[in-house]
Write a protein that holds these residues in place. Sequence first.
Motif, PDB file in Angstrom:
ATOM      1  N   VAL A  89       0.860  -1.178   0.000  1.00 51.21           N
ATOM      2  CA  VAL A  89       0.000   0.000   0.000  1.00 51.21           C
ATOM      3  C   VAL A  89       0.900   1.233   0.000  1.00 51.21           C
ATOM      4  O   VAL A  89       1.878   1.293   0.754  1.00 51.21           O
ATOM      5  N   LYS A  90       0.566   2.203  -0.843  1.00 49.93           N
ATOM      6  CA  LYS A  90       1.358   3.423  -0.952  1.00 49.93           C
ATOM      7  C   LYS A  90       0.513   4.622  -0.567  1.00 49.93           C
ATOM      8  O   LYS A  90      -0.689   4.653  -0.839  1.00 49.93           O
ATOM      9  N   GLY A  91       1.144   5.585   0.053  1.00 48.15           N
ATOM     10  CA  GLY A  91       0.450   6.804   0.444  1.00 48.15           C
ATOM     11  C   GLY A  91       1.218   8.029   0.023  1.00 48.15           C
ATOM     12  O   GLY A  91       2.447   8.014  -0.063  1.00 48.15           O
ATOM     13  N   ARG A  92       0.473   9.084  -0.257  1.00 46.68           N
ATOM     14  CA  ARG A  92       1.073  10.401  -0.570  1.00 46.68           C
ATOM     15  C   ARG A  92       0.299  11.450   0.190  1.00 46.68           C
ATOM     16  O   ARG A  92      -0.918  11.577   0.053  1.00 46.68           O
ATOM     17  N   SER A  93       1.016  12.190   1.014  1.00 46.98           N
ATOM     18  CA  SER A  93       0.423  13.233   1.835  1.00 46.98           C
ATOM     19  C   SER A  93       0.914  14.590   1.348  1.00 46.98           C
ATOM     20  O   SER A  93       2.123  14.790   1.175  1.00 46.98           O
ATOM     21  N   VAL A  94      -0.036  15.497   1.103  1.00 46.66           N
ATOM     22  CA  VAL A  94       0.310  16.843   0.630  1.00 46.66           C
ATOM     23  C   VAL A  94      -0.350  17.887   1.535  1.00 46.66           C
ATOM     24  O   VAL A  94      -1.443  17.669   2.053  1.00 46.66           O
ATOM     25  N   PRO A  95       0.336  19.031   1.708  1.00 45.93           N
ATOM     26  CA  PRO A  95      -0.250  20.068   2.555  1.00 45.93           C
ATOM     27  C   PRO A  95      -1.371  20.807   1.827  1.00 45.93           C
ATOM     28  O   PRO A  95      -1.230  21.169   0.663  1.00 45.93           O
ATOM     29  N   LEU A  96      -2.473  20.988   2.525  1.00 49.60           N
ATOM     30  CA  LEU A  96      -3.540  21.846   2.016  1.00 49.60           C
ATOM     31  C   LEU A  96      -3.362  23.252   2.549  1.00 49.60           C
ATOM     32  O   LEU A  96      -3.733  24.225   1.896  1.00 49.60           O
ATOM     33  N   LYS A  97      -2.768  23.356   3.763  1.00 54.28           N
ATOM     34  CA  LYS A  97      -2.520  24.651   4.411  1.00 54.28           C
ATOM     35  C   LYS A  97      -1.470  24.434   5.492  1.00 54.28           C
ATOM     36  O   LYS A  97      -1.555  23.477   6.257  1.00 54.28           O
ATOM     37  N   THR A  98      -0.485  25.303   5.527  1.00 55.08           N
ATOM     38  CA  THR A  98       0.484  25.279   6.622  1.00 55.08           C
ATOM     39  C   THR A  98       0.558  26.667   7.226  1.00 55.08           C
ATOM     40  O   THR A  98       0.389  27.669   6.523  1.00 55.08           O
ATOM     41  N   GLY A  99       0.774  26.713   8.532  1.00 54.37           N
ATOM     42  CA  GLY A  99       0.829  28.000   9.210  1.00 54.37           C
ATOM     43  C   GLY A  99       1.601  27.915  10.514  1.00 54.37           C
ATOM     44  O   GLY A  99       2.181  26.880  10.841  1.00 54.37           O
ATOM     45  N   ARG A 100       1.563  29.008  11.264  1.00 50.83           N
ATOM     46  CA  ARG A 100       2.288  29.076  12.540  1.00 50.83           C
ATOM     47  C   ARG A 100       1.700  28.160  13.603  1.00 50.83           C
ATOM     48  O   ARG A 100       2.417  27.657  14.442  1.00 50.83           O
ATOM     49  N   ARG A 101       0.394  27.964  13.588  1.00 47.00           N
ATOM     50  CA  ARG A 101      -0.264  27.215  14.663  1.00 47.00           C
ATOM     51  C   ARG A 101      -0.747  25.827  14.261  1.00 47.00           C
ATOM     52  O   ARG A 101      -0.939  24.974  15.109  1.00 47.00           O
ATOM     53  N   MET A 102      -0.973  25.621  12.962  1.00 41.50           N
ATOM     54  CA  MET A 102      -1.437  24.308  12.523  1.00 41.50           C
ATOM     55  C   MET A 102      -1.210  24.121  11.042  1.00 41.50           C
ATOM     56  O   MET A 102      -0.942  25.076  10.315  1.00 41.50           O
ATOM     57  N   SER A 103      -1.314  22.853  10.635  1.00 37.54           N
ATOM     58  CA  SER A 103      -1.263  22.540   9.208  1.00 37.54           C
ATOM     59  C   SER A 103      -2.289  21.458   8.916  1.00 37.54           C
ATOM     60  O   SER A 103      -2.650  20.671   9.787  1.00 37.54           O
ATOM     61  N   VAL A 104      -2.779  21.450   7.688  1.00 37.40           N
ATOM     62  CA  VAL A 104      -3.777  20.480   7.247  1.00 37.40           C
ATOM     63  C   VAL A 104      -3.179  19.697   6.089  1.00 37.40           C
ATOM     64  O   VAL A 104      -2.655  20.286   5.135  1.00 37.40           O
ATOM     65  N   TRP A 105      -3.266  18.369   6.175  1.00 38.88           N
ATOM     66  CA  TRP A 105      -2.658  17.470   5.207  1.00 38.88           C
ATOM     67  C   TRP A 105      -3.693  16.504   4.649  1.00 38.88           C
ATOM     68  O   TRP A 105      -4.545  16.007   5.386  1.00 38.88           O
ATOM     69  N   GLN A 106      -3.604  16.260   3.349  1.00 38.31           N
ATOM     70  CA  GLN A 106      -4.473  15.278   2.696  1.00 38.31           C
ATOM     71  C   GLN A 106      -3.609  14.112   2.216  1.00 38.31           C
ATOM     72  O   GLN A 106      -2.638  14.314   1.496  1.00 38.31           O
ATOM     73  N   THR A 107      -4.006  12.922   2.603  1.00 36.08           N
ATOM     74  CA  THR A 107      -3.267  11.722   2.232  1.00 36.08           C
ATOM     75  C   THR A 107      -4.144  10.826   1.381  1.00 36.08           C
ATOM     76  O   THR A 107      -5.266  10.495   1.775  1.00 36.08           O
ATOM     77  N   THR A 108      -3.631  10.456   0.221  1.00 39.22           N
ATOM     78  CA  THR A 108      -4.304   9.466  -0.614  1.00 39.22           C
ATOM     79  C   THR A 108      -3.546   8.152  -0.464  1.00 39.22           C
ATOM     80  O   THR A 108      -2.310   8.135  -0.480  1.00 39.22           O
ATOM     81  N   ILE A 109      -4.305   7.091  -0.309  1.00 36.96           N
ATOM     82  CA  ILE A 109      -3.726   5.761  -0.127  1.00 36.96           C
ATOM     83  C   ILE A 109      -4.275   4.851  -1.217  1.00 36.96           C
ATOM     84  O   ILE A 109      -5.496   4.776  -1.422  1.00 36.96           O
ATOM     85  N   ASP A 110      -3.353   4.180  -1.898  1.00 34.78           N
ATOM     86  CA  ASP A 110      -3.700   3.287  -3.003  1.00 34.78           C
ATOM     87  C   ASP A 110      -2.890   2.003  -2.885  1.00 34.78           C
ATOM     88  O   ASP A 110      -1.813   1.998  -2.270  1.00 34.78           O
ATOM     89  N   THR A 111      -3.374   0.949  -3.527  1.00 32.96           N
ATOM     90  CA  THR A 111      -2.554  -0.244  -3.661  1.00 32.96           C
ATOM     91  C   THR A 111      -1.456   0.055  -4.684  1.00 32.96           C
ATOM     92  O   THR A 111      -1.550   1.019  -5.440  1.00 32.96           O
TER      93      THR A 111
END
Length: 127
Positions: A89-111
């Motif tokens: 299983v492979k995953g790729r996580s990319v930032p949707l938003k990064t900042g001083r207090r928090m960041s949001v990441w989206q990860t897609t997981i595929d075979t």
Amino acid sequence: MNPADAMPFSKLMGVTVTAGSAQGVEGEITVREDLCTAGGIMHGGAIMAFADALGAVGAVTCLPEGAKGTTTIESKTNFLGAAPVGTLVKGRSVPLKTGRRMSVWQTTIDTADGKPVAVVIQTQLVL
């Protein structure tokens, strides 16, 4: 060194980070029996933990100066397909938003053959 090894649970699961930067993190895990639910299918919790590890590694690459680390404060998963025992299983996580207090990441997981398993969005709090 594998950045996932810094997180004992990710190391136990067998998460391997194969690429990582502030623009994205890639990793893989082989589905073992002990990561499965009934029927030899990767457990949803294992899928979520794999995604969480990749997002956390990404969040650490974006830490502002003086920050001590990150912690997940929210995670949402859409399960899209199954990953049977023995599947890479492979995953790729990319930032949707990064900042001083928090960041949001989206990860897609595929075979490894491209079949979708899950999409995870997580929020990391900067400590």
